[in-house]
Design a protein around this motif. Sequence first.
Motif, PDB file in Angstrom:
ATOM      1  N   GLY A  21       5.910   5.154  -3.380  1.00 47.01           N
ATOM      2  CA  GLY A  21       4.711   4.642  -4.425  1.00 47.01           C
ATOM      3  C   GLY A  21       3.566   4.970  -4.281  1.00 47.01           C
ATOM      4  O   GLY A  21       2.825   4.722  -5.069  1.00 47.01           O
ATOM      5  N   LEU A  22       4.393   6.093  -5.664  1.00 49.56           N
ATOM      6  CA  LEU A  22       2.579   6.641  -6.268  1.00 49.56           C
ATOM      7  C   LEU A  22       2.942   6.103  -8.001  1.00 49.56           C
ATOM      8  O   LEU A  22       2.958   7.007  -8.593  1.00 49.56           O
ATOM      9  CB  LEU A  22       3.291   8.419  -5.970  1.00 49.56           C
ATOM     10  CG  LEU A  22       3.065   7.971  -4.755  1.00 49.56           C
ATOM     11  CD1 LEU A  22       3.572   9.678  -4.345  1.00 49.56           C
ATOM     12  CD2 LEU A  22       1.785   8.445  -3.961  1.00 49.56           C
ATOM     13  N   ALA A  23       3.898   5.765  -8.349  1.00 49.09           N
ATOM     14  CA  ALA A  23       4.558   5.037  -9.468  1.00 49.09           C
ATOM     15  C   ALA A  23       2.712   4.216 -10.190  1.00 49.09           C
ATOM     16  O   ALA A  23       2.775   3.835 -11.278  1.00 49.09           O
ATOM     17  CB  ALA A  23       5.465   4.194  -9.231  1.00 49.09           C
ATOM     18  N   GLN A  24       1.966   3.526  -9.061  1.00 52.75           N
ATOM     19  CA  GLN A  24       1.115   2.956  -8.673  1.00 52.75           C
ATOM     20  C   GLN A  24      -0.087   3.778  -8.688  1.00 52.75           C
ATOM     21  O   GLN A  24       0.484   4.764  -7.862  1.00 52.75           O
ATOM     22  CB  GLN A  24       0.339   1.344  -8.511  1.00 52.75           C
ATOM     23  CG  GLN A  24       0.979   1.620  -7.261  1.00 52.75           C
ATOM     24  CD  GLN A  24       1.583   0.234  -6.405  1.00 52.75           C
ATOM     25  OE1 GLN A  24       0.116  -0.533  -6.243  1.00 52.75           O
ATOM     26  NE2 GLN A  24       2.460  -0.053  -6.427  1.00 52.75           N
ATOM     27  N   ASP A  25      -0.935   3.266  -9.132  1.00 48.71           N
ATOM     28  CA  ASP A  25      -2.565   3.896  -8.409  1.00 48.71           C
ATOM     29  C   ASP A  25      -3.080   3.649  -7.178  1.00 48.71           C
ATOM     30  O   ASP A  25      -3.389   2.637  -7.203  1.00 48.71           O
ATOM     31  CB  ASP A  25      -3.466   4.583  -9.567  1.00 48.71           C
ATOM     32  CG  ASP A  25      -3.331   5.672 -10.098  1.00 48.71           C
ATOM     33  OD1 ASP A  25      -2.919   5.939  -9.773  1.00 48.71           O
ATOM     34  OD2 ASP A  25      -4.965   6.243 -11.230  1.00 48.71           O
TER      35      ASP A  25
END
Lengths: 228, 228
Positions: free
Chosen positions: A84-88
């Motif tokens: 879930g680190l594709a977003q901030d």
Amino acid sequence: MIADPAARQDIPDATVARLPQYLRALSDLAERGVASVSSEELAAEAGVRSANLRRDLSHLGSYGVRGVGYEVEMLAHEITRELGLAQDWPVAIVGLGNLGHALAAYLGLATRGFQVVALLDRDPDVVGQEIAGMIVGSVGDLERIVTERRVAIGVIATPAVSAQEVCDRFVAVGVRSVLNFAACVLSVPEGVDVRKVDLSTELQILAFHEQHKTPAAQERMPLLEVAP
Amino acid sequence: MIADPAARQDIPDATVARLPQYLRALSDLAERGVASVSSEELAAEAGVRSANLRRDLSHLGSYGVRGVGYEVEMLAHEITRELGLAQDWPVAIVGLGNLGHALAAYLGLATRGFQVVALLDRDPDVVGQEIAGMIVGSVGDLERIVTERRVAIGVIATPAVSAQEVCDRFVAVGVRSVLNFAACVLSVPEGVDVRKVDLSTELQILAFHEQHKTPAAQERMPLLEVAP
DNA sequence: TACTGTGAAGCTATTCACAGCG
DNA sequence: CGCTGTGAATAGCTTCACAGTA
């Protein structure tokens, strides 16, 4: 397996806990220009056994090539997505003593996947100060700020005595992930995750093992050769 | 080793990792003047199941009284002894950036069982400064200082790039317990314990769970009632 | 060939449930 | 009686070892 394959909730916790290490190892390899790794090499880099690594990655899907290994960039991308680190994720830090200060500085630059959007403290002398490029707000405004800035992860770096209250207020406005640096157990309702980081626990575990090591091995003086 | 009853090396790691929590819970109870607790009560205080607590304590010996519970002071004393906190372990902290600074301040006062005996940094501007009542030494003197002051536990709070070198130097002069805050895997020989504390790993684990929560539950706006 | 992905085995940890004891 | 300590059952994790495959 289609697109996002059926919301795989079946990844074991132990595996999830290692994915960040794999991701870091892959980033290091990518920086060194390595394009492909075997499970043996990547496992060594991450400090685990290769069989364990392969089992872990098999939970994400089949991203390796038999006889060859894993493509570094592609695997890093898949793990990034899975974590879930594709977003901030917007993060708030409460409590700006020495530790909170250090956390703010660290998160301000070192980490992809997270963005510090609020620093809060109770002390009027600290409120209004600039730390790591951000103005410290009052903890009295927690509810408003957390809501306005869509905070998803709350970091508690207050003294233990205030931690439960801060946690309750986070939870009341919808935060469901909390990182707790205070030396206490937090009660939260179902559905809220708390992770605890505790320096003194870690030291105490080391002390236990240190105490149980053989006394013979504890005589270290003769090993030393002092630099001239 | 005699004296210590039958050198019990058979305490599971998972149990050791919880002993500090039990100890803290017991300290809290003692401060509140509670003299005796049941496994049910103590487990609740420490955030575990009572069966798990009883199993853990059974590894230390038989310190409870059937039909009654555990005597708070006595159990705290036994756990303290088992963890090796009856004495003070000399600790050295290397790297006095924001994090090292926070660790020095925290350990300087908050923790029983440990004593910070050395602060070391590479930066000449930092060397000589006073932090938490102690003068920062040069990392160049690591070998001499660690030996002279009998350091048992090394805390590494340097950038990742220096961590392995610092670790190697600790190990070379006999340190066999290392707490690593740098974002890297340390290689150490057999017999040396390393524990890693990593903020970004913890956040990434939270992000994973956050991402996999039901989208429905993520609509939190309606829950808010802003204070007037 | 050289590797991955995985069935099966082994190991560790947790939980149940109750015998045993103060 | 009410509680601890623990055998037995269960669940979860790691490792072995190799079939399968590019």
